[in-house]
Design an enzyme around this catalytic site. Structure first.
Site, PDB file in Angstrom:
ATOM      1  CB  SER A   1      59.233  47.443  49.129  1.00  0.00           C
ATOM      2  OG  SER A   1      59.794  48.420  49.972  1.00  0.00           O
ATOM      3  CE  LYS A   2      60.888  45.841  45.370  1.00  0.00           C
ATOM      4  NZ  LYS A   2      59.685  46.620  45.310  1.00  0.00           N
ATOM      5  NE  ARG A   3      60.391  51.665  51.269  1.00  0.00           N
ATOM      6  CZ  ARG A   3      59.922  51.757  52.515  1.00  0.00           C
ATOM      7  NH1 ARG A   3      60.751  51.900  53.519  1.00  0.00           N
ATOM      8  NH2 ARG A   3      58.636  51.714  52.749  1.00  0.00           N
TER       9      ARG A   3
ATOM     10  N   GLY B   1      65.109  45.114  52.887  1.00  0.00           N
ATOM     11  CA  GLY B   1      66.131  44.076  52.902  1.00  0.00           C
ATOM     12  C   GLY B   1      65.515  42.698  52.892  1.00  0.00           C
TER      13      GLY B   1
END
Length: 491
Positions: A252-254, A256
Site C-alpha cells: 500500500s501507499k505507506r 512507498g
RNA sequence: GCCCCCAUCGUCUAGCGGUCCAGGACGCCGCCCUUUCACGGCGGUAGCGCGGGUUCGAAUCCCGCUGGGGGUACCA
C-alpha cells in the site's frame, strides 16, 4: 492438476476492471499486465471496464490517471473503457429478472438489526452471515412503506448447498453456502452493488476468463450464483496472489512507490517496470529474468502463475532499470533523459541551454544510473555553483594536508593545459599522480570532490573537460581556499 | 470469532517421487578489470517452517501443528 493455458472452444476474452478511486497501484498494474498478456498471447480481446458504482469515491481524475498509466505501460485495450455508471439500465433489468425468478428478496432490516445479527453469530462462534426475514406480513410491509422505508434486495443463497470455483491457479476451491450471506444485490435506492454489476458485466460482455487478485476470491461464489441465476455460465477464474510490502502486508501507499505513477516519477521506464512486475508471481523457467514485450506475449501462460504472495522489492526493479538504461541506444537514451528532465521541470529556472547541456552529458551518465531521477545526483553539479556534500567535504578534511597536495597538484597541471580535452586532461593528471606517488583512487577522488562537490559524479576527466579550463581552475582554487581555512582552523 | 488461501536462500523463484547432499536471479561478502566513484567479469554466503505418515525412495503425496496473507459492508 496443472491446467494448460489453452483456449477452449471460445476465443479468449479477458478484462481489467479497476475502480477509479486512486492512482493505479503496483498490484493492479500487474493484474492488468497479466490480463493483457493472456489476451495477446491467445489472440483474444482485452476489455477495459471502470467499476465506478461507488459514486462517492470514484473520480474522473482517477479514471484519467489509470488510462494514462495503462497507456504508459504499453497496455492497449480492444474494447471500452466501459463505465458501470453508464450501464445502470442493464443492471436494473437484471435485478428485475432476478426478482421475477425469485432469486432475490426484499430485506427490511435496519443497520442496527444487521449489526445485532452478526454480533450474535460471532458470539456463538458461527459465521456472521445475514439472512433477511422473508416472512413479513403485508401489513408490516405496508407499515414500512408508510414510514418511508425502502428495502435492499438480497440474493437468496440456496441452502443447503455449495459453490465450487475451478480456479486455474488454485485448483478447486469450495464454499459452503452456509458461509455465504444473503448479499445485497440492489441498494435501497435501487442502484446495483459491486457483486451484481461485476457478475452481470462479466456475463454480458462475454468474458471467458477472469484474472484478478486473490482478494476477490470470496466474492467469486457470489458472482457465480448471480450469473447462474440469470441463466448464464460463469467464466473461468484465475485468482493471482497478492503483492506484499517488505513487512509482508499487502502493498500500500505507506510502503512507498506503491503506484505506477510514482515509479514513473522516480525515473523508471515502462520496459523494466513491466519486466519486474511480470516476475512477481510468474516465471517462465529456472533461468530467464529479462524479457522483451514480444517474448512475454509469446511465453506468458496463466498456468505458470505462482500460488503464494510475493514481496515487492524495489531494489530488483532498480537493477533491471539500470541494465535496461545501459543497453539503450545512446541517442535514444539522450532523448528519453531530456524528455524525462523536461517533464519533471528540471530545467525550470535554469539557463536556456540547459537541455542542450543535458543532452551532451547523457553519454557520461548512461552507464552510471539505475533510474533517470539519479541524473541530478550525478550531473547536478554542472548546473549550479559548487555545493559540497557534507560527506564529501568530510572526506577531504579527514586528511587536509594530503587533500591540499592532491588538489594543488591537479591545479598545477590543469591551469597550464592549452588544449583542454579529455585525453589531455587524463594524460596530465595521470602524470601528476605518478609524480606524487599516489594511487588513482587517492589522487583522483579529491579532484572529483573539489570540482563537483560530490563523491559520486560523472567521470572526472570528462567532468573537467565539460566545465572548461577557466571554470575548472576557479573551482580548484575555491576548494583549496576552503581547505586552507579549515587547516589553519586547526581542525 | 468464522470462511478461504499460502508455506524452497534476506527477496523473486526453478523444482510437479529417484537425474536435488536443491538450480537461477537480486542483495550481501571477496577478488579482478578500468591508474577515478560507477559499470563489467569471477568466486563465495545463504533455503526445503515443525511433527507424523505413505513409499524401496519425499522439497515433491497425505494428515496435524505452527506461521503468514486475504475476506468477513446498502466499498470495490
Amino acid at each position: 492438476m496443472h491446467h494448460m493455458d489453452t483456449a477452449d472452444d471460445r476465443p479468449l476474452r479477458v478484462r481489467f476492471a479497476p475502480s477509479p478511486t486512486g492512482s493505479l497501484h503496483v498490484g493492479g498494474a500487474r493484474t492488468a499486465l497479466f490480463n493483457w498478456l493472456a489476451a495477446r498471447h491467445a489472440g483474444g480481446a482485452f476489455i477495459l471496464r471502470l467499476e465506478d458504482t461507488d459514486r462517492e469515491r470514484s473520480t474522473p481524475e482517477s479514471e484519467a490517471e489509470i488510462l494514462r498509466v495503462l497507456t504508459w505501460m504499453g497496455l492497449d485495450w480492444d474494447e471500452g473503457p466501459f463505465r458501470q455508471s453508464e450501464r445502470d439500465d442493464i443492471y436494473r433489468e437484471c435485478i428485475d429478472r432476478l426478482k421475477e425468478a425469485g432469486a432475490v428478496y426484499a430485506a427490511w432490516e435496519t443497520a442496527e438489526e444487521l449489526d445485532a445479527m452478526r454480533a450474535e453469530a460471532r458470539a456463538n462462534k458461527r459465521a456472521p452471515v445475514v439472512r433477511g426475514r422473508r416472512d413479513h406480513t403485508s401489513e408490516e410491509i405496508a407499515a414500512f412503506e408508510a414510514a418511508g422505508r425502502t428495502p435492499v434486495w438480497r440474493f437468496a443463497v440456496p441452502l443447503p448447498g455449495e459453490t465450487v470455483i475451478d480456479d486455474m491457479i488454485r485448483g478447486q476451491v469450495t464454499f459452503d453456502h452456509a458461509q455465504i450471506e444473503d448479499f445485497v444485490v440492489a441498494r435501497s435506492d435501487g442502484s446495483p452493488t459491486y457483486n451484481l454489476a461485476a457478475a452481470v458485466d462479466d456475463m454480458v460482455m462475454g468474458i471467458t476468463r477472469v484474472i484478478r487478485g486473490e482478494d476477490h476470491i470470496s466474492n467469486t461464489p457470489k458472482q457465480m450464483l448471480v450469473i447462474r441465476a440469470l441463466g448464464g455460465e460463469p467464466p473461468q477464474y484465475a485468482h493471482v496472489p497478492l503483492i506484499l510490502g517488505t513487512d509482508r502486508k499487502r502493498l500500500s501507499k505507506r510502503h512507498g512507490a506503491a503506484s505506477v505513477e510514482e515509479l514513473e516519477a522516480d525515473g523508471f521506464l515502462p520496459q523494466p517496470v513491466r519486466n519486474a512486475l511480470v516476475l512477481l508471481g510468474w516465471s517462465y523457467d529456472d533461468k530467464t529474468t529479462t524479457f522483451t514485450l514480444d517474448e512475454l506475449v509469446e511465453k506468458f501462460d496463466v498456468s505458470r502463475i505462482s500460488k503464494s504472495p510475493a514481496v515487492f522489492d524495489l531494489k530488483k526493479l532498480e537493477v533491471m532499470s539500470g541494465r535496461y538504461l545501459r543497453a539503450m541506444d545512446p541517442a535514444e537514451f539522450a532523448d528519453v533523459l531530456v524528455g524525462y528532465l523536461e517533464g519533471t521541470g528540471y530545467f525550470d529556472g535554469k539557463a536556456a541551454d540547459a537541455p542542450d547541456l543535458a543532452r551532451r552529458t547523457a553519454p557520461l551518465v548512461q552507464r552510471k544510473m539505475s533510474r533517470l531521477s539519479e541524473y541530478d545526483r550525478l550531473a547536478g553539479w554542472l548546473y549550479r555553483p559548487v555545493e559540497f556534500e557534507p560527506e564529501a567535504l568530510a572526506a577531504l578534511q579527514e586528511d587536509v594536508k594530503t587533500s591540499i597536495q592532491c588538489i594543488g597538484g591537479g591545479l598545477g597541471r590543469v591551469e597550464v593545459l592549452d588544449d583542454f580535452t579529455v585525453d589531455n586532461i587524463k594524460d596530465a593528471l595521470s602524470d601528476q599522480l605518478h609524480i606524487q606517488g599516489l594511487t588513482a583512487r587517492e589522487f583522483l577522488e579529491p579532484q572529483r570532490i573539489a570540482v563537483t562537490g560530490q563523491s559520486i559524479s560523472t567521470g572526472i576527466y570528462e567532468s573537467l573537460a565539460l566545465l572548461g579550463r577557466e571554470e575548472s581552475v576557479a573551482r580548484y582554487r575555491a576548494a583549496l581556499a576552503l581547505l586552507a581555512e579549515s587547516w589553519q582552523g586547526g581542525d
